[in-house]
Design a protein around this motif. Structure first.
Motif, mmCIF file in Angstrom:
data_model
loop_
_atom_site.group_PDB
_atom_site.id
_atom_site.type_symbol
_atom_site.label_atom_id
_atom_site.label_comp_id
_atom_site.label_asym_id
_atom_site.label_seq_id
_atom_site.Cartn_x
_atom_site.Cartn_y
_atom_site.Cartn_z
ATOM 1 N N HIS A 94 0.831 -1.205 0.000
ATOM 2 C CA HIS A 94 0.000 0.000 0.000
ATOM 3 C C HIS A 94 0.864 1.253 0.000
ATOM 4 C CE1 HIS A 94 -3.997 -1.660 0.107
ATOM 5 N NE2 HIS A 94 -3.627 -2.528 1.046
ATOM 6 N N GLY A 116 1.899 2.147 -3.322
ATOM 7 C CA GLY A 116 0.833 2.598 -4.220
ATOM 8 C C GLY A 116 -0.016 1.503 -4.816
ATOM 9 N N ALA A 117 0.169 0.272 -4.381
ATOM 10 C CA ALA A 117 -0.657 -0.830 -4.894
ATOM 11 C C ALA A 117 -2.056 -0.728 -4.295
ATOM 12 C CB ALA A 117 -0.025 -2.166 -4.533
ATOM 13 N N PRO A 118 -3.090 -1.128 -4.948
ATOM 14 C CA PRO A 118 -3.150 -1.808 -6.234
ATOM 15 C C PRO A 118 -3.260 -0.851 -7.429
ATOM 16 C CG PRO A 118 -5.310 -1.900 -5.246
ATOM 17 C CD PRO A 118 -4.389 -1.183 -4.274
ATOM 18 N N GLN A 119 -3.397 0.457 -7.190
ATOM 19 C CA GLN A 119 -3.540 1.398 -8.300
ATOM 20 C C GLN A 119 -2.281 1.444 -9.170
ATOM 21 O OE1 GLN A 119 -4.044 2.219 -5.061
ATOM 22 N NE2 GLN A 119 -6.265 2.375 -4.976
ATOM 23 N N ASN A 120 -1.140 1.303 -8.545
ATOM 24 C CA ASN A 120 0.132 1.364 -9.256
ATOM 25 C C ASN A 120 0.632 -0.064 -9.471
ATOM 26 O OD1 ASN A 120 2.744 1.714 -10.127
ATOM 27 N ND2 ASN A 120 3.384 3.014 -8.428
ATOM 28 N N SER A 121 0.454 -0.588 -10.682
ATOM 29 C CA SER A 121 0.863 -1.975 -10.937
ATOM 30 C C SER A 121 2.376 -2.144 -10.869
ATOM 31 C CB SER A 121 0.333 -2.464 -12.280
ATOM 32 O OG SER A 121 0.822 -1.647 -13.328
ATOM 33 N N GLU A 166 3.359 -3.556 -7.431
ATOM 34 C CA GLU A 166 3.267 -5.009 -7.292
ATOM 35 C C GLU A 166 4.451 -5.692 -7.957
ATOM 36 O OE1 GLU A 166 -0.488 -6.138 -8.910
ATOM 37 O OE2 GLU A 166 -1.600 -5.284 -7.222
#
Length: 133
Positions: free
Chosen positions: A111, A114-119, A122
């Protein structure tokens, strides 16, 4: 045929070991399921897959060691159907609690990245955090 050589092994101990065997196998089953979720083509996070597969293997190995112990002491192994073992989920051993804590820490770090918006988060986490374990 009942095994008569119990080697000073009380029935309560035998039952407790059987409960432990079933908890270990259930944990292995859950981790294995999680492992192959991350192996799906639509998810494709190979280090997540390896992390959970490694946890599954550890749990299964511990169950096998307990089964060997049960046999050495003259006890009988009593395995439960996985579907009947769901209650075990709430009775994890300390090492499972530590693993769950570690997973929580990983999720927090994801988090922060920036996950899950920023792949990319991941991908980097999969490559550098889980890949280092």
């Amino acid at each position: 045929m009942d095994h008569n050589i119990r080697l000073n092994y009380h029935k309560d101990c035998e039952s407790a070991v059987n409960r432990m065997i079933n908890m270990e196998l259930y944990a292995s089953y859950v981790y294995l399921s999680m492992s192959y979720y991350f192996d799906q083509g639509s998810v494709a996070l190979d280090n997540f897959m390896r992390f959970f597969k490694k946890q599954s293997d550890k749990e299964r190995e511990q169950a096998e060691n307990l089964m060997k112990f049960q046999n050495q002491r003259g006890g009988r192994i009593s395995l439960q159907d996985i579907k009947l073992s769901n209650f075990l989920e709430t009775h994890y051993l300390e090492k499972q609690v530590k693993t769950i804590k570690k997973l929580g820490d990983h999720i927090t770090n994801l988090h922060r990245l920036g996950a899950p918006q920023n792949s990319m988060a991941e991908y980097l986490f999969n490559k550098h955090t889980l890949g280092a374990e």
